[in-house]
Motif scaffolding. Sequence first.
Motif, PDB file in Angstrom:
ATOM      1  N   ASP A 273      -4.818  -0.457  11.539  1.00 37.31           N
ATOM      2  CA  ASP A 273      -4.494  -0.287  10.422  1.00 37.31           C
ATOM      3  C   ASP A 273      -4.844  -1.130   9.730  1.00 37.31           C
ATOM      4  O   ASP A 273      -4.907  -1.016   8.389  1.00 37.31           O
ATOM      5  CB  ASP A 273      -3.210  -0.258  11.093  1.00 37.31           C
ATOM      6  N   ALA A 274      -5.764  -2.295   9.858  1.00 36.51           N
ATOM      7  CA  ALA A 274      -5.238  -3.034   9.251  1.00 36.51           C
ATOM      8  C   ALA A 274      -6.358  -4.108   9.822  1.00 36.51           C
ATOM      9  O   ALA A 274      -6.895  -4.552  11.096  1.00 36.51           O
ATOM     10  CB  ALA A 274      -4.960  -4.721   8.899  1.00 36.51           C
TER      11      ALA A 274
ATOM     12  N   GLY B 265       0.734  -1.005   0.238  1.00 34.18           N
ATOM     13  CA  GLY B 265      -0.247   0.182  -0.176  1.00 34.18           C
ATOM     14  C   GLY B 265       0.648   0.778   0.230  1.00 34.18           C
ATOM     15  O   GLY B 265       2.129   1.385   0.199  1.00 34.18           O
TER      16      GLY B 265
ATOM     17  N   SER C 145      -6.191  -2.684   0.161  1.00 31.86           N
ATOM     18  CA  SER C 145      -5.768  -1.605   1.284  1.00 31.86           C
ATOM     19  C   SER C 145      -6.729  -0.267   0.276  1.00 31.86           C
ATOM     20  O   SER C 145      -7.385   0.044  -0.551  1.00 31.86           O
ATOM     21  CB  SER C 145      -4.726  -0.838   0.710  1.00 31.86           C
ATOM     22  N   THR C 146      -7.277   0.550   1.596  1.00 31.17           N
ATOM     23  CA  THR C 146      -7.590   2.303   1.691  1.00 31.17           C
ATOM     24  C   THR C 146      -7.478   2.954   0.117  1.00 31.17           C
ATOM     25  O   THR C 146      -8.201   3.645  -0.719  1.00 31.17           O
ATOM     26  CB  THR C 146      -7.843   2.764   2.443  1.00 31.17           C
ATOM     27  N   ASP C 147      -5.765   2.856  -0.298  1.00 36.66           N
ATOM     28  CA  ASP C 147      -5.057   3.523  -1.128  1.00 36.66           C
ATOM     29  C   ASP C 147      -5.852   3.035  -2.587  1.00 36.66           C
ATOM     30  O   ASP C 147      -5.575   3.720  -3.626  1.00 36.66           O
ATOM     31  CB  ASP C 147      -4.433   4.006  -1.189  1.00 36.66           C
TER      32      ASP C 147
ATOM     33  N   ARG D  11       0.747 -10.118  -1.434  1.00 37.29           N
ATOM     34  CA  ARG D  11       0.282  -8.816  -1.603  1.00 37.29           C
ATOM     35  C   ARG D  11      -0.971  -8.605  -2.033  1.00 37.29           C
ATOM     36  O   ARG D  11      -2.047  -8.245  -2.371  1.00 37.29           O
ATOM     37  CB  ARG D  11       0.996  -8.126  -2.665  1.00 37.29           C
TER      38      ARG D  11
ATOM     39  N   LEU E 130      -4.403   5.394   5.880  1.00 37.85           N
ATOM     40  CA  LEU E 130      -4.273   4.273   5.468  1.00 37.85           C
ATOM     41  C   LEU E 130      -4.679   2.158   5.986  1.00 37.85           C
ATOM     42  O   LEU E 130      -4.133   2.288   6.888  1.00 37.85           O
ATOM     43  CB  LEU E 130      -2.837   3.787   4.559  1.00 37.85           C
ATOM     44  N   ARG E 131      -5.667   1.972   5.582  1.00 42.24           N
ATOM     45  CA  ARG E 131      -5.929   0.600   6.427  1.00 42.24           C
ATOM     46  C   ARG E 131      -6.193  -0.550   4.895  1.00 42.24           C
ATOM     47  O   ARG E 131      -6.458  -0.485   3.818  1.00 42.24           O
ATOM     48  CB  ARG E 131      -6.939   1.386   6.765  1.00 42.24           C
ATOM     49  N   TYR E 132      -5.320  -1.965   6.110  1.00 42.62           N
ATOM     50  CA  TYR E 132      -5.616  -3.031   4.982  1.00 42.62           C
ATOM     51  C   TYR E 132      -6.837  -4.195   5.321  1.00 42.62           C
ATOM     52  O   TYR E 132      -7.149  -3.453   6.105  1.00 42.62           O
ATOM     53  CB  TYR E 132      -4.363  -3.588   5.332  1.00 42.62           C
TER      54      TYR E 132
ATOM     55  N   ASN F 142      -3.408  -5.755  -4.066  1.00 42.62           N
ATOM     56  CA  ASN F 142      -1.875  -4.774  -3.511  1.00 42.62           C
ATOM     57  C   ASN F 142      -1.514  -5.382  -4.494  1.00 42.62           C
ATOM     58  O   ASN F 142       0.153  -5.097  -4.785  1.00 42.62           O
ATOM     59  CB  ASN F 142      -1.791  -4.839  -1.967  1.00 42.62           C
TER      60      ASN F 142
ATOM     61  N   CYS G 134      -4.758  -9.216  -0.198  1.00 42.73           N
ATOM     62  CA  CYS G 134      -4.816  -8.149   0.340  1.00 42.73           C
ATOM     63  C   CYS G 134      -5.317  -7.023  -0.098  1.00 42.73           C
ATOM     64  O   CYS G 134      -4.755  -6.632  -0.801  1.00 42.73           O
ATOM     65  CB  CYS G 134      -3.939  -7.637   1.769  1.00 42.73           C
TER      66      CYS G 134
END
Length: 768
Positions: free
Chosen positions: A757-758, A633, A695-697, A690, A640-642, A718, A693
Amino acid sequence: MQSNKTISALMISLLTVLVMASCADLADDEHYKLPAWAKGNAYEMMQGEGVYSTFLRGLQLTGNDGIVNGKSIVTVMAPDDNAFDSFLKSKGYNSIDEMYAANPDYVKGLIGMHLMYYAFDWNKMVNFRPDDGDGATEEQKAVFAGYYYKHRTHSQDAIEKVTIDGTEQEVYHDEKFLPVFSTKMFETKGIDAATNYNYFYPTTTWFGSENEGDGFNIANAKVSNTDNIITDNGYLYKVDRVIEPLKTIYDELRNNSDYSQFLSIYDEYLTYQLARTDVTDALGRNVYVREHGNLPPIACEWPVGATYTSMNRLEHDGYNVFAPTNQALDNFFHGYWSKEQGYGSLADLDPLIKQYFIFQMFAESTFIVFPEEIENGKVQTSYGTPINFDPQSISQERRRICCNGVLYGMDEMTAPAIFSSVVAPAFRDTTFSYYLYCLDGSGLVSPLAAENSTFVTLIPSNDQFRKSDPAITLVDMGKTRQLQVWNDESAQFVEMGNSAKLSIVNIHTADAVSELPTSGKRVVNTSVPFNYWYVKDGEITTNALFNNQLEIDAMHTDNPYVAFHETKPADGSEWSNGKAYTYDAPSIFKAQSGDGLLSKLSKGNDSNLEYYYYAQLLKLAGMVSGTYVNLGGDIESDNLRYVIFAPTNEVVKQHLKEIPGCDKLSFNADGSIKGTLTAANKALLGNWLRACCVSTDKNQISDYPFPGSSCKGNFVNNDLTTLSIYDNGTSLSVSLNGGETVSVTDKYSYFPFAFSDACLHFVDALLK
């Protein structure tokens, strides 16, 4: 020939200039000469009519004849002899001289109530424009038309002698204001004029009942003339009755023993402050006015801080008080509180409860409100909560128009909105006093009392606060109390910040459900984003406590769930806007804090950890550096969260060589992964990790996935391919790039391990 209304504007302009021109002699200036139609001053005109002898005598006795008979600009409300004779007889007097001899101060106030400062023609009585002036446009006149409704009079209470801090001092009273209820006022409010006016004055004919066009009544008096009568020094209105001096709302309460308990609570906030400088300077000594902290200043004739030049406030501001009688207050108290809850009498109530209680007896509006507005639900308390009483239940003698607002005296009362809402347990029981102070500091009391929303609240006990880590205590601070939290650095309790209180209240509040289920499984979003309650078979936990199952000491042993219990009003009914529960945890629930999931994964070196092999794979792929895990991410993205789907230890054991890049790896005797990876294999493994998972980005993610969550569908993972999350309502599954669907393990009831964060879900097969 010009009508009176046509020449009104000219007259007021003339009068204003005459007052302002203190030095220049304008008598010979043709522009400022009195017009031929001027009929003499108000005193002379009443003398000429021959039916105002009692009122004229009152003017003489009180020294007000000079005002009416001189050069002062004045608007006069004149009751004739018949009106005065009826009034005097109702008071037990044969003449105004007899009344004056018995009570001169009262007669001064009585006569002064009929004399307004300044000149108000008919149009100004209907729709006074203190800021816009005579040149107001039609558009300007339409803004709050009729809302500048009360006008300063020559009626003034005498200075009071009171004892302040052991010394006798003087309390000053400003001149009183006389309300004018115009057709424009009711038109602007959109309510029926006659019905709402006669609610307070049932024996007075409303202007509109006999006349057409714009008009008004003056307090409880009907105006006999249907046009303004112009005098040399202002205007004269003939009224059909004597207007008694209007009291402040405070004095109405103070002079009626039926309200003594309510007033006693209000006066707990009483202070004496020096009057305005212009008053003290004029009197040549210090005098005081009554103030009541942040409560509306109903003891003051004028809004606090206002001077006579603040016409827009003085003419507009009016307070509204919904005051229970002693009997109503007693009945409510004993139906709402009890000794068992720690409140045996009004005196026992926590000072914060008293503050909320008294504030709910005031309307949010700074303009007077009428019964139809209350019935239509348009009136709110100072806290923005609904006024929930029937104005028609109020007896006639308890309805009062005052010189500074309106008093509704309640012989019966229901619980104010806050006291009947899902936060009510904090106000009813000393067991929840700590939470009460958390609520207050959070600023969420009013929002959580809103009747147009539904909430579920958890109400923690004082003991749960005291046993929290760090410990929290409630300290008496004289007239107030303060929540304090233990500070290790200073080795003492310090004041708890409002942000911490807000977090505690939010983690105990949910608005996406109407109740907690007593069977089955349910994830409940709290008011803290990405923080949840997990409800399972009639028990509850939070994600913060649920996450402890990932710790070594708690692994497979500690049960994070506790029982919860619904709490209801004393009569067994429901709270007005949802449900409230207590819960059996040893300390208060808190939002997830501390190190995030990525930090935890970077340290996963113990084989007893559920994520042990997943953490080893991250290290083998070179994705761990210190406490930083690089899942692909954009680490510079805000918040940022996963969302991670990790294989269980058992899946890795059975399928290690099927994992991309891991075909050469094996296991040591102690269970750890044996072998190293080439650069190419590291890349293969990293790409696969990757891919598992998102992510928020790269995606819009407002929730973590669980049955019923909004987090489902296709996402850019990701590895910049596609990860799909499926939710059938009771379970979750995932797939990579449309490949084989893999189930999320049901070991943890499909509840996510949710961190700041996740979040982490375990899957029972490899994603391919």
